[in-house]
Design an enzyme around this catalytic site. Structure first.
Site, PDB file in Angstrom:
ATOM      1  N   HIS A   1       0.621  -1.207   0.008  1.00  0.00           N
ATOM      2  CA  HIS A   1       0.151   0.031   0.125  1.00  0.00           C
ATOM      3  C   HIS A   1       0.830   1.362  -0.013  1.00  0.00           C
ATOM      4  O   HIS A   1       0.524   2.280  -0.229  1.00  0.00           O
ATOM      5  CB  HIS A   1      -0.929  -0.161   1.389  1.00  0.00           C
ATOM      6  CG  HIS A   1      -0.310   0.395   2.473  1.00  0.00           C
ATOM      7  ND1 HIS A   1      -0.131  -0.596   3.364  1.00  0.00           N
ATOM      8  CD2 HIS A   1      -0.005   1.731   3.219  1.00  0.00           C
ATOM      9  CE1 HIS A   1       0.352  -0.029   4.527  1.00  0.00           C
ATOM     10  NE2 HIS A   1       0.567   1.294   4.301  1.00  0.00           N
TER      11      HIS A   1
ATOM     12  N   ASP B   1       0.281  -7.529   1.602  1.00  0.00           N
ATOM     13  CA  ASP B   1       0.621  -6.303   1.691  1.00  0.00           C
ATOM     14  C   ASP B   1       2.191  -6.117   1.657  1.00  0.00           C
ATOM     15  O   ASP B   1       2.592  -5.223   2.617  1.00  0.00           O
ATOM     16  CB  ASP B   1      -0.057  -5.613   2.733  1.00  0.00           C
ATOM     17  CG  ASP B   1       0.180  -3.915   2.810  1.00  0.00           C
ATOM     18  OD1 ASP B   1       0.164  -3.442   1.590  1.00  0.00           O
ATOM     19  OD2 ASP B   1      -0.111  -3.247   3.774  1.00  0.00           O
TER      20      ASP B   1
ATOM     21  N   SER C   1       4.412   2.592   7.943  1.00  0.00           N
ATOM     22  CA  SER C   1       4.292   1.314   6.980  1.00  0.00           C
ATOM     23  C   SER C   1       5.562   0.875   6.265  1.00  0.00           C
ATOM     24  O   SER C   1       6.111   1.850   5.488  1.00  0.00           O
ATOM     25  CB  SER C   1       3.067   1.694   6.162  1.00  0.00           C
ATOM     26  OG  SER C   1       1.921   1.786   6.988  1.00  0.00           O
TER      27      SER C   1
END
Length: 355
Positions: free
Chosen positions: A96, A126, A200
């Site tokens: 992402h 992911d 992230s």
């Protein structure tokens, strides 16, 4: 023997004892400082954690013929983190973080900025792999997520909110979280180390400075850290990385069915022959499950002699196997039990069924 010679051994013994005592005190003081500081593992790992800036085409701006020379049509839309895992420039991050990017720029710890190439990404976990061609890189040392225990101290390194590299501390709160609803395949490490937007793709490390997870998400109603963060275990991430480098996508086996967990209430209301297991709710045509004769309404109780009562763990188990593997499945149809040997096949690229 004169008096001076008589005292010499005693003086030597006193000096030797004093040296040992001072050395012991110094070691104890050093250990005390180490216990109260995370500086050593951070010093090892921090140079391997990078900032990632992604750019997409600006609205109402036509894409140029040579976007590598003219970036005026691009706008920065996302900030994230990544981890250098090899000397030749492979970087692990989240899918992402780089999704839909026309241009990806990596900011190194020493303030170098390099355009990165996307090797491949896997939305189901992911994860994504980038590559930069740059000398003097510092790859992180890989740990083992199988070796961690709940309660172990851990550190998260990333770029929260784009303010720059930041370190937070916490513990391993849980392992094997698999019903969060973030990814298709989940096996998260849960930590209370503060993870915020921008973290992230960053590093979750142990106190030896080894990478044990890729920070992935937070569980929050406000968008900020509330003490529940999730990371993909490094053992899982490395398997995905190897597939992305070798094949450009992750090669998984599949059965071609979906199944739901049987609860006690369900077992009683439907008068099922067992109280634990999985009830098949969907079958993909021409899939291994379809070819083996599995039907909607069948109850699966064991796969390879291991109890099957968690759909998430079963999904991960099948996906972790190689296409061509034959599994043994024990099930019920009505009140009649049956056993089937099923040869797993390669999961189609657009496969939507869970297994």
């Amino acid at each position: 023997m004169n008096q001076k010679n008589q005292w010499t051994p005693l003086i030597i013994a006193i000096l030797f004892g004093t040296c040992i005592g001072l050395t012991t005190l110094l070691i104890q003081e050093k250990n005390k400082v180490a216990e109260n500081s995370y500086a050593a593992p951070v010093e090892k790992a921090a140079p391997s954690v990078v900032n990632i800036y992604t750019q997409v085409q600006a609205k109402n701006t036509p894409l140029q013929d040579n976007p590598l020379k003219d970036h005026s049509h691009l706008q920065t839309v996302n900030l994230g983190s990544g981890v250098i895992v090899s000397k030749n420039g492979f970087i692990l991050t989240n899918h992402h973080v780089i999704q839909n990017a026309q241009r990806i720029v990596v900011g190194l710890h020493d303030e170098r900025q390099i355009e990165a190439k996307l090797i491949g990404s896997d939305p189901s976990t992911d994860l994504a792999v980038l590559k930069i061609d740059e000398p003097n890189l510092t790859p992180i040392k890989l740990g083992s997520s199988h070796a961690i225990s709940v309660g172990d101290k851990t550190l998260a390194i990333g770029n929260p909110f784009g303010i720059g590299q930041t370190v937070t501390s916490g513990i391993i709160s849980a392992k094997g979280r698999n019903s969060i609803g973030l990814n298709t395949y989940e096996n998260f490490i849960q930590t209370d180390a503060a993870i915020n937007p921008g973290n992230s793709g960053g590093a979750l490390i142990n106190l030896q400075g080894e990478l044990i997870g890729i920070s992935s998400a937070i569980y929050s109603s406000s968008g900020g850290s509330q003490g529940i963060g999730f990371a993909t275990p490094i053992d899982d991430a490395v398997q995905v990385m190897h597939d992305l480098i070798k094949h450009g996508r992750v090669v998984r086996a599949y059965l071609g069915m979906d199944a739901k967990k049987i609860t006690s209430t369900m077992a009683k209301s439907l008068a099922l022959p067992v109280e634990h297991g999985l009830i098949v709710s969907e079958i993909t045509k021409e899939s291994p499950a379809d070819k083996a004769g599995i039907e909607i309404g069948d109850i699966i109780v064991k796969i390879n002699n291991a109890t099957s009562d968690n759909p998430f763990k079963t999904r991960n188990l099948i996906a972790s196997m190689k296409p061509g593997t034959t599994i043994s499945l024990l099930g019920y149809r009505g009140r009649q039990s049956y056993q089937a040997n099923i040869k797993l096949e390669t999961q189609p690229a657009m496969q939507s069924i869970d297994y």
